[in-house]
Design a protein around this motif. Structure first.
Motif, PDB file in Angstrom:
ATOM      1  N   SER A   1       0.856  -1.181   0.000  1.00 25.05           N
ATOM      2  CA  SER A   1       0.000   0.000   0.000  1.00 25.05           C
ATOM      3  C   SER A   1       0.893   1.233   0.000  1.00 25.05           C
ATOM      4  O   SER A   1       2.068   1.173   0.371  1.00 25.05           O
ATOM      5  N   LYS A   2       0.324   2.346  -0.405  1.00 29.92           N
ATOM      6  CA  LYS A   2       1.114   3.580  -0.505  1.00 29.92           C
ATOM      7  C   LYS A   2       1.653   4.027   0.843  1.00 29.92           C
ATOM      8  O   LYS A   2       2.703   4.649   0.915  1.00 29.92           O
ATOM      9  N   ASP A   3       0.922   3.728   1.924  1.00 32.08           N
ATOM     10  CA  ASP A   3       1.346   4.163   3.247  1.00 32.08           C
ATOM     11  C   ASP A   3       1.948   3.025   4.075  1.00 32.08           C
ATOM     12  O   ASP A   3       1.989   3.099   5.303  1.00 32.08           O
ATOM     13  N   ALA A   4       2.472   2.003   3.417  1.00 36.35           N
ATOM     14  CA  ALA A   4       3.023   0.843   4.130  1.00 36.35           C
ATOM     15  C   ALA A   4       4.176   1.229   5.050  1.00 36.35           C
ATOM     16  O   ALA A   4       4.253   0.754   6.180  1.00 36.35           O
ATOM     17  N   ALA A   5       5.044   2.103   4.596  1.00 33.25           N
ATOM     18  CA  ALA A   5       6.189   2.512   5.419  1.00 33.25           C
ATOM     19  C   ALA A   5       5.716   3.249   6.671  1.00 33.25           C
ATOM     20  O   ALA A   5       6.233   3.020   7.769  1.00 33.25           O
ATOM     21  N   GLU A   6       4.706   4.086   6.514  1.00 36.25           N
ATOM     22  CA  GLU A   6       4.160   4.819   7.663  1.00 36.25           C
ATOM     23  C   GLU A   6       3.496   3.860   8.660  1.00 36.25           C
ATOM     24  O   GLU A   6       3.694   3.981   9.869  1.00 36.25           O
ATOM     25  N   ILE A   7       2.741   2.907   8.156  1.00 35.98           N
ATOM     26  CA  ILE A   7       2.089   1.912   9.015  1.00 35.98           C
ATOM     27  C   ILE A   7       3.135   1.077   9.741  1.00 35.98           C
ATOM     28  O   ILE A   7       3.026   0.837  10.946  1.00 35.98           O
ATOM     29  N   GLN A   8       4.160   0.654   9.031  1.00 27.80           N
ATOM     30  CA  GLN A   8       5.223  -0.143   9.641  1.00 27.80           C
ATOM     31  C   GLN A   8       5.922   0.651  10.746  1.00 27.80           C
ATOM     32  O   GLN A   8       6.175   0.130  11.835  1.00 27.80           O
ATOM     33  N   LYS A   9       6.203   1.920  10.492  1.00 25.19           N
ATOM     34  CA  LYS A   9       6.866   2.762  11.489  1.00 25.19           C
ATOM     35  C   LYS A   9       5.982   2.909  12.728  1.00 25.19           C
ATOM     36  O   LYS A   9       6.462   2.803  13.868  1.00 25.19           O
ATOM     37  N   ARG A  10       4.694   3.133  12.531  1.00 22.95           N
ATOM     38  CA  ARG A  10       3.768   3.298  13.647  1.00 22.95           C
ATOM     39  C   ARG A  10       3.701   2.033  14.490  1.00 22.95           C
ATOM     40  O   ARG A  10       3.759   2.086  15.717  1.00 22.95           O
ATOM     41  N   HIS A  11       3.615   0.884  13.846  1.00 19.73           N
ATOM     42  CA  HIS A  11       3.557  -0.377  14.578  1.00 19.73           C
ATOM     43  C   HIS A  11       4.881  -0.680  15.287  1.00 19.73           C
ATOM     44  O   HIS A  11       4.884  -1.259  16.378  1.00 19.73           O
ATOM     45  N   GLN A  12       5.985  -0.282  14.697  1.00 18.50           N
ATOM     46  CA  GLN A  12       7.288  -0.435  15.354  1.00 18.50           C
ATOM     47  C   GLN A  12       7.322   0.391  16.633  1.00 18.50           C
ATOM     48  O   GLN A  12       7.796  -0.073  17.664  1.00 18.50           O
ATOM     49  N   GLU A  13       6.801   1.603  16.562  1.00 16.97           N
ATOM     50  CA  GLU A  13       6.754   2.463  17.752  1.00 16.97           C
ATOM     51  C   GLU A  13       5.852   1.859  18.829  1.00 16.97           C
ATOM     52  O   GLU A  13       6.170   1.920  20.013  1.00 16.97           O
ATOM     53  N   TYR A  14       4.715   1.278  18.421  1.00 18.54           N
ATOM     54  CA  TYR A  14       3.821   0.616  19.383  1.00 18.54           C
ATOM     55  C   TYR A  14       4.560  -0.521  20.081  1.00 18.54           C
ATOM     56  O   TYR A  14       4.481  -0.662  21.301  1.00 18.54           O
ATOM     57  N   ALA A  15       5.248  -1.344  19.304  1.00 17.85           N
ATOM     58  CA  ALA A  15       5.959  -2.496  19.866  1.00 17.85           C
ATOM     59  C   ALA A  15       7.052  -2.045  20.824  1.00 17.85           C
ATOM     60  O   ALA A  15       7.200  -2.607  21.915  1.00 17.85           O
ATOM     61  N   GLU A  16       7.802  -1.035  20.442  1.00 18.20           N
ATOM     62  CA  GLU A  16       8.868  -0.541  21.308  1.00 18.20           C
ATOM     63  C   GLU A  16       8.303   0.017  22.611  1.00 18.20           C
ATOM     64  O   GLU A  16       8.856  -0.224  23.684  1.00 18.20           O
ATOM     65  N   ALA A  17       7.193   0.736  22.524  1.00 20.59           N
ATOM     66  CA  ALA A  17       6.579   1.302  23.724  1.00 20.59           C
ATOM     67  C   ALA A  17       6.067   0.195  24.641  1.00 20.59           C
ATOM     68  O   ALA A  17       6.200   0.276  25.862  1.00 20.59           O
ATOM     69  N   MET A  18       5.497  -0.833  24.057  1.00 20.01           N
ATOM     70  CA  MET A  18       4.947  -1.918  24.855  1.00 20.01           C
ATOM     71  C   MET A  18       6.048  -2.719  25.537  1.00 20.01           C
ATOM     72  O   MET A  18       5.885  -3.186  26.662  1.00 20.01           O
ATOM     73  N   LEU A  19       7.180  -2.870  24.878  1.00 17.22           N
ATOM     74  CA  LEU A  19       8.254  -3.694  25.415  1.00 17.22           C
ATOM     75  C   LEU A  19       9.255  -2.908  26.256  1.00 17.22           C
ATOM     76  O   LEU A  19      10.139  -3.503  26.853  1.00 17.22           O
ATOM     77  N   ARG A  20       9.093  -1.597  26.309  1.00 21.95           N
ATOM     78  CA  ARG A  20      10.017  -0.763  27.079  1.00 21.95           C
ATOM     79  C   ARG A  20       9.906  -1.115  28.553  1.00 21.95           C
ATOM     80  O   ARG A  20       8.821  -1.189  29.103  1.00 21.95           O
ATOM     81  N   LYS A  21      11.016  -1.352  29.150  1.00 25.51           N
ATOM     82  CA  LYS A  21      11.051  -1.668  30.574  1.00 25.51           C
ATOM     83  C   LYS A  21      11.489  -0.409  31.302  1.00 25.51           C
ATOM     84  O   LYS A  21      12.667  -0.080  31.331  1.00 25.51           O
TER      85      LYS A  21
END
Length: 90
Positions: free
Chosen positions: A23-43
């Protein structure tokens, strides 16, 4: 491979044949989900807890069998419970 339903087979065939496009916004979606994962796993919080020695030894044995540090196992168990994915078996 597991049996696929008709829709899954169509998706797999399209992927294999190269007919699937990002999709045209795949990079943006991937970046957003990466940020979600990092926030969730941050200790970022520390706790101290007293456990019966027998329970701690049991956790350490299970962690050793899984090949992970026992603190990681405890954190994972607590996270699963908070997320509603860990239930007591009766």
């Amino acid at each position: 491979m597991n049996k696929l339903d008709h829709e899954e087979r169509e998706i797999l065939d399209a992927f294999v044949s190269g007919n699937v496009k990002r999709s045209k916004d795949a990079a943006e979606i991937q970046k957003r989900h990466q940020e979600y994962a990092e926030a969730m796993l941050r200790k970022d919080a520390r706790i101290n807890i007293l456990l019966p020695a027998k329970d701690l030894r049991g956790l350490q044995k299970k962690a050793l069998a899984e090949g992970i540090p026992y603190q990681t196992l405890i954190a994972s168990i607590l996270h699963q419970y908070v997320e509603g994915r860990l239930h007591e078996n009766n």
